[in-house]
Every structure is written in structure tokens, then in C-alpha cells.
Motif scaffolding. Sequence first.
Motif, mmCIF file in Angstrom:
data_model
loop_
_atom_site.group_PDB
_atom_site.id
_atom_site.type_symbol
_atom_site.label_atom_id
_atom_site.label_comp_id
_atom_site.label_asym_id
_atom_site.label_seq_id
_atom_site.Cartn_x
_atom_site.Cartn_y
_atom_site.Cartn_z
ATOM 1 N N MET A 1 0.821 -1.215 0.000
ATOM 2 C CA MET A 1 0.000 0.000 0.000
ATOM 3 C C MET A 1 0.850 1.258 0.000
ATOM 4 O O MET A 1 1.987 1.245 0.426
ATOM 5 C CB MET A 1 -0.862 0.029 1.255
ATOM 6 C CG MET A 1 -2.031 -0.866 1.162
ATOM 7 S SD MET A 1 -2.961 -0.713 2.695
ATOM 8 C CE MET A 1 -4.088 -2.042 2.417
ATOM 9 N N GLN A 2 0.251 2.337 -0.406
ATOM 10 C CA GLN A 2 0.887 3.636 -0.281
ATOM 11 C C GLN A 2 0.806 4.054 1.186
ATOM 12 O O GLN A 2 -0.064 3.589 1.918
ATOM 13 C CB GLN A 2 0.170 4.674 -1.143
ATOM 14 C CG GLN A 2 0.096 4.323 -2.611
ATOM 15 C CD GLN A 2 1.479 4.230 -3.245
ATOM 16 O OE1 GLN A 2 2.379 4.948 -2.849
ATOM 17 N NE2 GLN A 2 1.629 3.337 -4.199
ATOM 18 N N ALA A 3 1.709 4.935 1.588
ATOM 19 C CA ALA A 3 1.821 5.309 2.995
ATOM 20 C C ALA A 3 0.474 5.677 3.623
ATOM 21 O O ALA A 3 0.144 5.213 4.713
ATOM 22 C CB ALA A 3 2.802 6.467 3.143
ATOM 23 N N GLU A 4 -0.306 6.480 2.912
ATOM 24 C CA GLU A 4 -1.555 6.983 3.480
ATOM 25 C C GLU A 4 -2.536 5.850 3.777
ATOM 26 O O GLU A 4 -3.039 5.713 4.883
ATOM 27 C CB GLU A 4 -2.192 7.956 2.493
ATOM 28 C CG GLU A 4 -3.056 9.013 3.147
ATOM 29 C CD GLU A 4 -3.440 10.022 2.094
ATOM 30 O OE1 GLU A 4 -4.649 10.135 1.805
ATOM 31 O OE2 GLU A 4 -2.531 10.682 1.540
ATOM 32 N N GLY A 5 -2.768 5.028 2.778
ATOM 33 C CA GLY A 5 -3.655 3.889 2.948
ATOM 34 C C GLY A 5 -3.142 2.953 4.025
ATOM 35 O O GLY A 5 -3.916 2.373 4.789
ATOM 36 N N ALA A 6 -1.828 2.824 4.090
ATOM 37 C CA ALA A 6 -1.224 1.903 5.047
ATOM 38 C C ALA A 6 -1.530 2.307 6.483
ATOM 39 O O ALA A 6 -1.807 1.458 7.329
ATOM 40 C CB ALA A 6 0.284 1.842 4.818
ATOM 41 N N ALA A 7 -1.509 3.611 6.752
ATOM 42 C CA ALA A 7 -1.777 4.093 8.109
ATOM 43 C C ALA A 7 -3.196 3.716 8.536
ATOM 44 O O ALA A 7 -3.421 3.197 9.634
ATOM 45 C CB ALA A 7 -1.585 5.610 8.177
ATOM 46 N N GLU A 8 -4.125 3.956 7.626
ATOM 47 C CA GLU A 8 -5.530 3.629 7.854
ATOM 48 C C GLU A 8 -5.697 2.130 8.116
ATOM 49 O O GLU A 8 -6.330 1.705 9.078
ATOM 50 C CB GLU A 8 -6.308 4.040 6.592
ATOM 51 C CG GLU A 8 -7.753 3.631 6.549
ATOM 52 C CD GLU A 8 -8.641 4.680 7.228
ATOM 53 O OE1 GLU A 8 -9.807 4.383 7.418
ATOM 54 O OE2 GLU A 8 -8.121 5.773 7.554
ATOM 55 N N PHE A 9 -5.081 1.349 7.261
ATOM 56 C CA PHE A 9 -5.141 -0.101 7.316
ATOM 57 C C PHE A 9 -4.558 -0.615 8.642
ATOM 58 O O PHE A 9 -5.134 -1.478 9.302
ATOM 59 C CB PHE A 9 -4.329 -0.641 6.128
ATOM 60 C CG PHE A 9 -4.414 -2.126 5.910
ATOM 61 C CD1 PHE A 9 -5.490 -2.686 5.244
ATOM 62 C CD2 PHE A 9 -3.385 -2.960 6.343
ATOM 63 C CE1 PHE A 9 -5.549 -4.057 5.011
ATOM 64 C CE2 PHE A 9 -3.437 -4.340 6.116
ATOM 65 C CZ PHE A 9 -4.523 -4.879 5.445
ATOM 66 N N SER A 10 -3.429 -0.042 9.043
ATOM 67 C CA SER A 10 -2.789 -0.453 10.289
ATOM 68 C C SER A 10 -3.712 -0.206 11.467
ATOM 69 O O SER A 10 -3.820 -1.029 12.371
ATOM 70 C CB SER A 10 -1.498 0.326 10.520
ATOM 71 O OG SER A 10 -0.599 0.077 9.474
ATOM 72 N N ARG A 11 -4.386 0.969 11.459
ATOM 73 C CA ARG A 11 -5.313 1.286 12.543
ATOM 74 C C ARG A 11 -6.433 0.262 12.603
ATOM 75 O O ARG A 11 -6.725 -0.287 13.654
ATOM 76 C CB ARG A 11 -5.903 2.689 12.341
ATOM 77 C CG ARG A 11 -5.276 3.753 13.227
ATOM 78 C CD ARG A 11 -6.124 5.021 13.281
ATOM 79 N NE ARG A 11 -6.477 5.544 11.963
ATOM 80 C CZ ARG A 11 -5.635 6.236 11.198
ATOM 81 N NH1 ARG A 11 -4.415 6.490 11.605
ATOM 82 N NH2 ARG A 11 -6.025 6.678 10.016
ATOM 83 N N GLU A 12 -6.986 -0.008 11.455
ATOM 84 C CA GLU A 12 -8.129 -0.898 11.395
ATOM 85 C C GLU A 12 -7.810 -2.283 11.957
ATOM 86 O O GLU A 12 -8.603 -2.888 12.659
ATOM 87 C CB GLU A 12 -8.585 -1.012 9.933
ATOM 88 C CG GLU A 12 -9.877 -1.748 9.753
ATOM 89 C CD GLU A 12 -10.321 -1.706 8.294
ATOM 90 O OE1 GLU A 12 -10.966 -2.663 7.871
ATOM 91 O OE2 GLU A 12 -9.984 -0.715 7.593
ATOM 92 N N PHE A 13 -6.620 -2.780 11.639
ATOM 93 C CA PHE A 13 -6.279 -4.138 12.069
ATOM 94 C C PHE A 13 -5.402 -4.164 13.325
ATOM 95 O O PHE A 13 -4.892 -5.208 13.709
ATOM 96 C CB PHE A 13 -5.594 -4.900 10.929
ATOM 97 C CG PHE A 13 -6.547 -5.295 9.847
ATOM 98 C CD1 PHE A 13 -7.343 -6.426 9.971
ATOM 99 C CD2 PHE A 13 -6.680 -4.517 8.702
ATOM 100 C CE1 PHE A 13 -8.232 -6.794 8.978
ATOM 101 C CE2 PHE A 13 -7.565 -4.874 7.704
ATOM 102 C CZ PHE A 13 -8.344 -6.007 7.838
ATOM 103 N N GLY A 14 -5.235 -2.990 13.924
ATOM 104 C CA GLY A 14 -4.457 -2.959 15.157
ATOM 105 C C GLY A 14 -3.008 -3.374 14.961
ATOM 106 O O GLY A 14 -2.424 -4.046 15.799
#
Length: 343
Positions: free
Chosen positions: A227-240
Motif C-alpha cells: 500500500m501507499q503510505a496513506e492507505g497503510a496508516a488507515e489499514f494499520s489502525r483498522e487491524f491494530g
Amino acid sequence: MKLGIMGLAGSGRSTIFEALTQNHGAESRKVEDRTASVKVPDLRVDDLAALYQPSKITYAQVEYLLPAFTTGAERKEGADVFNYVRNCDALLHIVRNFSNNGSGPATPREDFLKLERELIFSDFLAVDKRVERMNAERAKNKKIDEQELELLTECRKVLEKDAPLRSRPELAGAPKLRGYAFISAKPMLALFNNDDSDTTAPSLGDCFPSGPCEVVRGKLERELAQMQAEGAAEFSREFGIEQSAMDRVIRRSHQLLGLISFFTVGEDEVRAWTVKRNSTAVDSAEAIHSDIKKGFIRAEIVSYDHLIRCGSEQEAKRKGLSRLEGKTYLVQDGDIICFRFNV
Ligand SMILES: Nc1nc2c(ncn2[C@@H]2O[C@H](COP(=O)(O)OP(=O)(O)OP(=O)(O)O)[C@@H](O)[C@H]2O)c(=O)[nH]1
Ligand SMILES: [Mg+2]
């Protein structure tokens, strides 16, 4: 310095390789070995870069090898079945601990042991053959290396008990045995590849005593890596996902290889250099340039902690926290070094 990825078929080796190396690729490419160098994430480098604002930042690197043709059916019978990781310095053993892709319930302990026993058996065959041959030569009054035979006989005893050579560091590290490159002697990190919703490590009980283990969610991590950095941050939050599990694995890999980092700092570049643990200052100088080794005078050293606490080299010096060391000083992980040399 290279880590070889191994694991049973379908354990997720390709998935993990791609997550580690951010290698976008076909799901499963089996025709060729794949290797990739990966930067070792290091908060100390980030901190030093914040302090010096250098034009260039260089991290340490580790190399991973995903061998082609590694599943049981493709391997040949005999002692050389593990040749595909023979020249690796350490091993990553991927263990399936996911069940939600139709591959049946996870049996991590059994899976781990299955491959572990194969490693041990492969070394046993090689050792046994060699011991028999040396004994035969000796019986014919040929001169043999008695010390080597003694070491090999000891290895055979260990392997006969289904224990890997790495459980006996003095055998695993014996210089006389280095040429054999025994697989079970290599340092190994067990990597559990978990279901997306599971972050717990299964127990290997007593079958991997004090061996290093990590848990990753390979499929998630591979998605994250792509993922691109931005999407990755969101994704990381979602999955803890707090800190990319892969960062941890890469750091562990670096340690597993017996490597440490020292740093050089300045406005041009903040850089991590890799040396083997217990390297002397003069040998570490060679990591940078052979001229620095040749003309070595002294190493000026301040530890990372002291430098960060003081905020500058001058302040560290004023507080008496920087030291001058000679050729035989053993470089410590996190040393910031300025070599004085003359060519
Ligand atoms: N649920 C889940 N599935 C995974 C995970 N890792 C891999 N898989 C799936 O398991 C299957 C095998 O993964 P691969 O990465 O191809 O495994 P491999 O060890 O390279 O397998 P082969 O090369 O085919 O022997 C694929 O369908 C993956 O999508 C994971 O962490 N969770
Ligand atoms: Mg594969």
C-alpha cells in the motif's frame, strides 16, 4: 549475510517473502530463486537523522533468499536435500498457523517438528557417512584429522537424539566443521504465519527450547507492504497493527545473523554500518574502507544514548562521554564512531 526462507509447502513462504521485501509479484513463482535486500528499520538512525539533517540516510541491510523448488515432492532423496539454503547464514522457518483458506486446521507444532526433523536427519546422514569413512581410513592406517573425527562423532550423538546442532553452540560454531555447512547448525527464527484476526503465538512446547519466535499475519502484512503510505496508516489502525510486524522480523533477522550496527554521522550522511558482533575497531573500520583500516590511528566513540541525551557531539565531549579507543576495542551495538586515520 543472507537468510534463507524455508517452510512446508503452503506455509506462506511466498507471501512472507513478498511482505518482507515489498516485492509485488505473482502469487507463487517457483521457477527461480528470489533474493532481495531489505533495509533494517532502525529508530536510532531516524533519531540521528533528525539531529543532523543529513543529505543522505543509509540503513543497514539484510538479504533474504526464497529458494525455488523447496517443497517435499520436488526435493531429491538423500543428504543434499537442503542444499538450497546451504550457503545461507541463518534460516527463517515459516510455520502455518492459519486455517481460513481451506487448508484445514493449523497444526503448528507438528509442522514445525516435521521440517525440524528433516533438517536434523539430513545432517545426520552427512555426518554418519563422513564418520564411517574416516573410521575406515583410520583402520587402513591412513592419517586422518582426529580432532575433526571427534567433533563429528559428537555431532552424530546429538543428531541421533533428534536434536539440532544449533542446540550445541560449541559444535555449531566449531571452525573445523565450518566447511560442512550443516543446516541444523544455522541460527533459526521460527515465524508463525497467523490468521488475519489472530495475534497470539502458538506454543512449540519443548521442541524449540529458547529459540527465537515471531508471529506475523502474512496475508495482512503483504497487503500492507503493497500500500501507499496513506492507505497503510488507515489499514494499520483498522487491524491494530502497531508497528509493522515485518519491521520486527527484519530486525530479528539482523540480530540472528550475529550482526550489530555502528553509526557514522554528519551533515553529508547518517549511516548504519553492519559488523559481526565482537568485531574490533580496526576491523570495523574496514567495513567503511580498507584505507581507514590501514591508516587506523584511533576511534572516537560516543554511544547513541549519550549523544541523543547530550544533543551534540561537542556537548558529549564536554561531559566526558566521548572516548578515544584503540585498534582492539570491541565495537558495541549503537556506537557512533569517528575514525581517525592517516594514509
Ligand atoms: N489466511 C491466511 N492465508 C494465508 C496467509 N499466508 C498465506 N496464505 C495463503 O496460503 C496459501 C499459500 O501461501 P504461499 O505464500 O503461496 O505459500 P508457499 O509456502 O509459498 O506455498 P508453495 O510455494 O505453493 O508451496 C495462499 O493461498 C495464501 O493466500 C495468512 O497469513 N493467512
Ligand atoms: Mg511459494
